[in-house]
Design a protein around this motif. Structure first.
Motif, short mmCIF file in Angstrom:
data_model
loop_
_atom_site.label_atom_id
_atom_site.label_comp_id
_atom_site.label_asym_id
_atom_site.label_seq_id
_atom_site.Cartn_x
_atom_site.Cartn_y
_atom_site.Cartn_z
N GLU A 161 -14.96 -15.34 -18.47
CA GLU A 161 -15.17 -14.39 -19.56
C GLU A 161 -15.11 -15.10 -20.91
OE1 GLU A 161 -13.62 -9.91 -20.84
OE2 GLU A 161 -12.50 -11.11 -19.38
N SER A 162 -14.31 -16.16 -21.01
CA SER A 162 -14.16 -16.89 -22.27
C SER A 162 -15.30 -17.86 -22.53
CB SER A 162 -12.84 -17.68 -22.27
OG SER A 162 -12.87 -18.68 -21.27
N GLY A 163 -16.06 -18.20 -21.51
CA GLY A 163 -17.16 -19.15 -21.66
C GLY A 163 -16.71 -20.60 -21.66
N LEU A 164 -15.48 -20.88 -21.23
CA LEU A 164 -14.96 -22.25 -21.28
C LEU A 164 -15.30 -23.05 -20.02
CD1 LEU A 164 -11.43 -21.66 -22.87
CD2 LEU A 164 -13.52 -22.51 -23.98
N LEU A 165 -15.34 -22.40 -18.88
CA LEU A 165 -15.60 -23.13 -17.63
C LEU A 165 -16.96 -23.80 -17.64
CD1 LEU A 165 -14.21 -20.87 -14.74
CD2 LEU A 165 -13.28 -23.03 -15.60
N ILE A 166 -17.92 -23.16 -18.29
CA ILE A 166 -19.28 -23.72 -18.30
C ILE A 166 -19.31 -25.06 -19.02
CG2 ILE A 166 -20.18 -22.73 -20.43
CD1 ILE A 166 -22.69 -21.94 -18.86
N LEU A 167 -18.31 -25.32 -19.86
CA LEU A 167 -18.25 -26.59 -20.57
C LEU A 167 -17.97 -27.75 -19.62
CD1 LEU A 167 -16.20 -25.51 -23.72
CD2 LEU A 167 -18.69 -25.66 -23.46
N GLU A 168 -17.45 -27.45 -18.44
CA GLU A 168 -17.19 -28.49 -17.45
C GLU A 168 -18.47 -29.00 -16.77
OE1 GLU A 168 -14.29 -29.85 -16.85
OE2 GLU A 168 -13.18 -28.53 -18.21
N MET A 169 -19.58 -28.34 -17.06
CA MET A 169 -20.82 -28.70 -16.37
C MET A 169 -21.57 -29.86 -17.01
SD MET A 169 -20.81 -26.60 -13.83
CE MET A 169 -19.05 -26.84 -13.90
N GLN A 170 -20.92 -30.57 -17.93
CA GLN A 170 -21.47 -31.79 -18.52
C GLN A 170 -22.83 -31.58 -19.19
OE1 GLN A 170 -21.39 -34.56 -15.24
NE2 GLN A 170 -19.15 -34.55 -15.10
N GLY A 171 -23.00 -30.39 -19.77
CA GLY A 171 -24.25 -30.09 -20.46
C GLY A 171 -25.41 -29.76 -19.53
N LYS A 172 -25.14 -29.61 -18.24
CA LYS A 172 -26.20 -29.36 -17.27
C LYS A 172 -26.44 -27.87 -17.00
CE LYS A 172 -27.45 -33.60 -16.19
NZ LYS A 172 -28.84 -34.07 -16.44
N ALA A 173 -25.74 -27.00 -17.72
CA ALA A 173 -25.94 -25.57 -17.51
C ALA A 173 -26.18 -24.87 -18.84
CB ALA A 173 -24.73 -24.96 -16.81
N PRO A 174 -27.30 -25.22 -19.52
CA PRO A 174 -27.58 -24.61 -20.82
C PRO A 174 -28.14 -23.21 -20.73
CG PRO A 174 -29.34 -26.11 -20.24
CD PRO A 174 -28.31 -26.22 -19.16
N THR A 175 -28.60 -22.80 -19.54
CA THR A 175 -29.16 -21.46 -19.37
C THR A 175 -28.51 -20.81 -18.15
OG1 THR A 175 -30.97 -22.26 -17.95
CG2 THR A 175 -31.39 -22.16 -20.32
N VAL A 176 -28.62 -19.50 -18.10
CA VAL A 176 -28.12 -18.73 -16.96
C VAL A 176 -29.31 -18.00 -16.34
CG1 VAL A 176 -26.52 -16.90 -16.27
CG2 VAL A 176 -25.89 -18.45 -18.10
N PRO A 177 -29.57 -18.13 -15.04
CA PRO A 177 -28.75 -18.86 -14.07
C PRO A 177 -29.04 -20.36 -14.04
CG PRO A 177 -30.62 -17.87 -12.96
CD PRO A 177 -30.70 -17.43 -14.40
N THR A 178 -28.05 -21.11 -13.60
CA THR A 178 -28.21 -22.52 -13.27
C THR A 178 -27.46 -22.76 -11.97
OG1 THR A 178 -28.43 -23.33 -15.55
CG2 THR A 178 -27.61 -24.89 -13.92
N THR A 179 -28.05 -23.55 -11.09
CA THR A 179 -27.38 -23.91 -9.85
C THR A 179 -27.26 -25.42 -9.76
OG1 THR A 179 -28.25 -21.95 -8.71
CG2 THR A 179 -27.42 -23.73 -7.33
N LEU A 180 -26.05 -25.91 -9.53
CA LEU A 180 -25.78 -27.33 -9.43
C LEU A 180 -25.31 -27.66 -8.02
CD1 LEU A 180 -23.73 -27.78 -12.73
CD2 LEU A 180 -26.18 -28.17 -12.42
N VAL A 181 -25.72 -28.80 -7.52
CA VAL A 181 -25.24 -29.30 -6.22
C VAL A 181 -24.40 -30.54 -6.50
CG1 VAL A 181 -25.86 -30.13 -3.93
CG2 VAL A 181 -27.31 -28.42 -5.06
N LEU A 182 -23.13 -30.48 -6.14
CA LEU A 182 -22.21 -31.59 -6.37
C LEU A 182 -22.03 -32.39 -5.09
CD1 LEU A 182 -19.39 -29.71 -8.37
CD2 LEU A 182 -21.63 -30.50 -9.17
N ASP A 183 -22.02 -33.71 -5.21
CA ASP A 183 -21.81 -34.55 -4.04
C ASP A 183 -20.34 -34.51 -3.61
OD1 ASP A 183 -20.35 -36.30 -5.69
OD2 ASP A 183 -21.98 -37.74 -5.90
N PRO A 184 -19.98 -35.12 -2.49
CA PRO A 184 -18.59 -35.04 -2.01
C PRO A 184 -17.56 -35.62 -2.97
CG PRO A 184 -20.03 -35.66 -0.20
CD PRO A 184 -20.87 -35.70 -1.45
N GLN A 185 -18.00 -36.40 -3.94
CA GLN A 185 -17.09 -36.91 -4.97
C GLN A 185 -16.99 -35.96 -6.16
OE1 GLN A 185 -19.49 -39.21 -3.46
NE2 GLN A 185 -17.76 -39.41 -2.05
N GLY A 186 -17.71 -34.84 -6.11
CA GLY A 186 -17.66 -33.85 -7.18
C GLY A 186 -18.62 -34.13 -8.32
N ARG A 187 -19.51 -35.10 -8.14
CA ARG A 187 -20.45 -35.44 -9.20
C ARG A 187 -21.73 -34.61 -9.08
NH1 ARG A 187 -21.19 -41.67 -8.10
NH2 ARG A 187 -21.74 -40.70 -6.09
#
Length: 212
Positions: A161-187
């Motif tokens: 709700e605060s919009g802070l978690l999206i900042l963890e996406m390293q600039g890769k989620a500038p629009t909604v929706p965005t879907t990211l696939v993270l490797d087993p190391q979390g990258r």
């Protein structure tokens, strides 16, 4: 060898009425710029607060794959879910994580929800080491939970709700929706900027799983 440059001319100092006038003009310009930014009807925040799905601008569905050697550090995600629980990133070194940034106020998010659920059901049935996590962006968690229940989403979603978690996406989620696939190391290994389809998302997940 040291190089010396001539000292730049000093700016003239304003005083009295001239100084006060310049300050007033600058303050007025800053206020006008701030007002313009905060009232941008196309900004994600404004669309989220409005919640009417009108004039929404989403990504174009473009796909980005990031080579293993070019990936940044791991994404760190944890927090409260829309149903009052908690969630944190797996640290077993073998699980691929799919992160979907969404909001019930976003028409493309509503349209893609069945496709995401279908892929989630399939990876579970095939016992693939994959976890799904949603990020309900700029929305009251109760409203997000109501939408997830109606859409039949069975994977968890963090409330943002605060919009802070999206900042963890390293600039890769500038629009909604965005879907990211993270490797087993979390990258971040892949991204869909816009609406995800079953075929595309399944292919990206399998590509990252195959890296192991």
């Amino acid at each position: 060898m040291t190089s010396f440059l001539p000292e730049p001319p000093r700016a003239a100092t304003l005083s009295g009425p001239s100084r006060r006038g310049a300050f007033t003009v600058a303050l007025g310009a800053a206020s006008l710029a701030l007002t313009a930014c905060s009232s941008d009807p196309n900004s994600i925040a404004e669309q989220a607060m409005r919640g009417d799905q009108k004039g929404y601008v989403s990504g174009d569905g473009s796909i980005e794959r990031i080579a293993a050697g070019e990936r940044k550090g791991p994404v760190t995600l944890s927090g409260s879910t829309i149903d009052g629980g908690t969630w944190s990133m797996p640290d077993d070194g073998r699980t691929v994580v799919v992160v979907n940034v969404w909001g019930s106020w976003c028409a493309p998010c509503v349209a893609e929800a069945p496709h995401l659920q279908s892929v989630w059901t399939a990876v579970q049935a095939d016992a693939k080491p994959v976890q799904f996590i949603g990020i309900d962006f700029r929305e009251d968690p109760a409203r997000g939970q109501a939408f997830a229940a109606k859409a039949g989403l069975t994977y968890p979603s963090l409330t943002d709700e605060s919009g802070l978690l999206i900042l963890e996406m390293q600039g890769k989620a500038p629009t909604v929706p965005t879907t990211l696939v993270l490797d087993p190391q979390g990258r971040i290994a892949a991204r869909i900027a816009g609406t995800a389809t079953e075929v595309t998302l399944t292919g990206l997940i399998d590509d990252v799983l195959a890296e192991a």
